[in-house]
Design a protein around this motif. Sequence first.
Motif, PDB file in Angstrom:
ATOM      1  N   VAL A   4       0.871  -1.175   0.000  1.00  0.00           N
ATOM      2  CA  VAL A   4       0.000   0.000   0.000  1.00  0.00           C
ATOM      3  C   VAL A   4       0.907   1.223   0.000  1.00  0.00           C
ATOM      4  O   VAL A   4       1.684   1.436   0.928  1.00  0.00           O
ATOM      5  CB  VAL A   4      -0.958   0.014   1.212  1.00  0.00           C
ATOM      6  N   LEU A   5       0.810   1.986  -1.071  1.00  0.00           N
ATOM      7  CA  LEU A   5       1.698   3.136  -1.260  1.00  0.00           C
ATOM      8  C   LEU A   5       0.915   4.431  -1.242  1.00  0.00           C
ATOM      9  O   LEU A   5      -0.284   4.442  -1.555  1.00  0.00           O
ATOM     10  CB  LEU A   5       2.426   3.009  -2.603  1.00  0.00           C
ATOM     11  N   GLU A   6       1.608   5.485  -0.881  1.00  0.00           N
ATOM     12  CA  GLU A   6       0.992   6.811  -0.948  1.00  0.00           C
ATOM     13  C   GLU A   6       1.959   7.785  -1.588  1.00  0.00           C
ATOM     14  O   GLU A   6       3.171   7.652  -1.480  1.00  0.00           O
ATOM     15  CB  GLU A   6       0.548   7.301   0.426  1.00  0.00           C
ATOM     16  N   VAL A   7       1.364   8.735  -2.286  1.00  0.00           N
ATOM     17  CA  VAL A   7       2.105   9.857  -2.842  1.00  0.00           C
ATOM     18  C   VAL A   7       1.503  11.106  -2.221  1.00  0.00           C
ATOM     19  O   VAL A   7       0.279  11.279  -2.230  1.00  0.00           O
ATOM     20  CB  VAL A   7       1.991   9.912  -4.383  1.00  0.00           C
ATOM     21  N   TYR A  56      -2.176  17.095  -0.499  1.00  0.00           N
ATOM     22  CA  TYR A  56      -3.046  16.084  -1.098  1.00  0.00           C
ATOM     23  C   TYR A  56      -2.349  14.738  -1.039  1.00  0.00           C
ATOM     24  O   TYR A  56      -1.113  14.671  -1.091  1.00  0.00           O
ATOM     25  CB  TYR A  56      -3.352  16.447  -2.557  1.00  0.00           C
ATOM     26  N   ARG A  57      -3.146  13.687  -0.955  1.00  0.00           N
ATOM     27  CA  ARG A  57      -2.592  12.338  -0.903  1.00  0.00           C
ATOM     28  C   ARG A  57      -3.342  11.425  -1.857  1.00  0.00           C
ATOM     29  O   ARG A  57      -4.558  11.514  -1.979  1.00  0.00           O
ATOM     30  CB  ARG A  57      -2.694  11.762   0.505  1.00  0.00           C
ATOM     31  N   ALA A  58      -2.587  10.542  -2.477  1.00  0.00           N
ATOM     32  CA  ALA A  58      -3.159   9.458  -3.275  1.00  0.00           C
ATOM     33  C   ALA A  58      -2.645   8.157  -2.671  1.00  0.00           C
ATOM     34  O   ALA A  58      -1.446   8.021  -2.415  1.00  0.00           O
ATOM     35  CB  ALA A  58      -2.745   9.560  -4.732  1.00  0.00           C
ATOM     36  N   TRP A 101      -2.503  -5.909 -11.169  1.00  0.00           N
ATOM     37  CA  TRP A 101      -3.610  -4.986 -10.882  1.00  0.00           C
ATOM     38  C   TRP A 101      -3.152  -3.866  -9.970  1.00  0.00           C
ATOM     39  O   TRP A 101      -2.399  -4.082  -9.021  1.00  0.00           O
ATOM     40  CB  TRP A 101      -4.750  -5.727 -10.170  1.00  0.00           C
ATOM     41  N   ILE A 102      -3.630  -2.665 -10.258  1.00  0.00           N
ATOM     42  CA  ILE A 102      -3.414  -1.501  -9.395  1.00  0.00           C
ATOM     43  C   ILE A 102      -4.794  -1.023  -8.972  1.00  0.00           C
ATOM     44  O   ILE A 102      -5.663  -0.798  -9.813  1.00  0.00           O
ATOM     45  CB  ILE A 102      -2.696  -0.352 -10.141  1.00  0.00           C
ATOM     46  N   TYR A 103      -4.991  -0.890  -7.694  1.00  0.00           N
ATOM     47  CA  TYR A 103      -6.246  -0.351  -7.180  1.00  0.00           C
ATOM     48  C   TYR A 103      -5.959   0.985  -6.500  1.00  0.00           C
ATOM     49  O   TYR A 103      -5.134   1.046  -5.587  1.00  0.00           O
ATOM     50  CB  TYR A 103      -6.876  -1.283  -6.142  1.00  0.00           C
ATOM     51  N   VAL A 104      -6.617   2.031  -6.955  1.00  0.00           N
ATOM     52  CA  VAL A 104      -6.533   3.327  -6.282  1.00  0.00           C
ATOM     53  C   VAL A 104      -7.538   3.266  -5.141  1.00  0.00           C
ATOM     54  O   VAL A 104      -8.733   3.060  -5.361  1.00  0.00           O
ATOM     55  CB  VAL A 104      -6.837   4.492  -7.244  1.00  0.00           C
ATOM     56  N   LEU A 105      -7.054   3.423  -3.925  1.00  0.00           N
ATOM     57  CA  LEU A 105      -7.891   3.258  -2.744  1.00  0.00           C
ATOM     58  C   LEU A 105      -8.503   4.566  -2.252  1.00  0.00           C
ATOM     59  O   LEU A 105      -9.609   4.563  -1.733  1.00  0.00           O
ATOM     60  CB  LEU A 105      -7.071   2.610  -1.621  1.00  0.00           C
ATOM     61  N   HIS A 106      -7.782   5.669  -2.436  1.00  0.00           N
ATOM     62  CA  HIS A 106      -8.309   6.948  -1.930  1.00  0.00           C
ATOM     63  C   HIS A 106      -7.419   8.085  -2.420  1.00  0.00           C
ATOM     64  O   HIS A 106      -6.195   7.950  -2.441  1.00  0.00           O
ATOM     65  CB  HIS A 106      -8.323   6.910  -0.404  1.00  0.00           C
ATOM     66  N   LYS A 129     -10.804   8.541   9.922  1.00  0.00           N
ATOM     67  CA  LYS A 129     -11.882   8.382   8.940  1.00  0.00           C
ATOM     68  C   LYS A 129     -11.317   7.956   7.588  1.00  0.00           C
ATOM     69  O   LYS A 129     -11.849   7.051   6.935  1.00  0.00           O
ATOM     70  CB  LYS A 129     -12.652   9.697   8.814  1.00  0.00           C
ATOM     71  N   ASP A 130     -10.224   8.580   7.177  1.00  0.00           N
ATOM     72  CA  ASP A 130      -9.595   8.229   5.903  1.00  0.00           C
ATOM     73  C   ASP A 130      -8.958   6.846   5.968  1.00  0.00           C
ATOM     74  O   ASP A 130      -9.034   6.080   5.004  1.00  0.00           O
ATOM     75  CB  ASP A 130      -8.571   9.287   5.500  1.00  0.00           C
ATOM     76  N   MET A 131      -8.338   6.500   7.098  1.00  0.00           N
ATOM     77  CA  MET A 131      -7.743   5.170   7.248  1.00  0.00           C
ATOM     78  C   MET A 131      -8.819   4.084   7.184  1.00  0.00           C
ATOM     79  O   MET A 131      -8.607   3.034   6.565  1.00  0.00           O
ATOM     80  CB  MET A 131      -6.956   5.068   8.563  1.00  0.00           C
ATOM     81  N   ALA A 132      -9.966   4.339   7.797  1.00  0.00           N
ATOM     82  CA  ALA A 132     -11.062   3.363   7.755  1.00  0.00           C
ATOM     83  C   ALA A 132     -11.547   3.177   6.318  1.00  0.00           C
ATOM     84  O   ALA A 132     -11.811   2.047   5.881  1.00  0.00           O
ATOM     85  CB  ALA A 132     -12.198   3.809   8.661  1.00  0.00           C
TER      86      ALA A 132
END
Length: 105
Positions: free
Chosen positions: A36-39, A48-50, A59-64, A79-82
């Motif tokens: 699980v990666l974030e930019v 901002y975070r992706a 497969w790549i899934y964009v989670l948030h 809330k965002d982690m959930a």
Amino acid sequence: MPEDVKDVFGHAIDLAQAGGKHQDARAMSGFRSAGVLEVVEDFRSDTYRAVYTVKFAGWIYVLHCFQKKSKTGIKTPKKDMALINGRLKAAKQDYEIWQARQGAR
């Protein structure tokens, strides 16, 4: 979300799809693996975070993708982690269903 930020996040996803990793992508804390990666991208006075996962082969899934609103600290709000955790579970189920269908062929 500003266009400049969308461009950075889009480029990070493109690189992940090609098997690479964006220079600013890092493993998101709170997960047991580097899957699980974030930019994180700053624009003017906003952050901002992706968040996306590369845990599922091919497969790549964009989670948030979101604007961090907290005025203190760098910790991702609960809330965002959930939301990320729920979407990760859904992505896992989706991937497992796809794998099962591939095995049935």
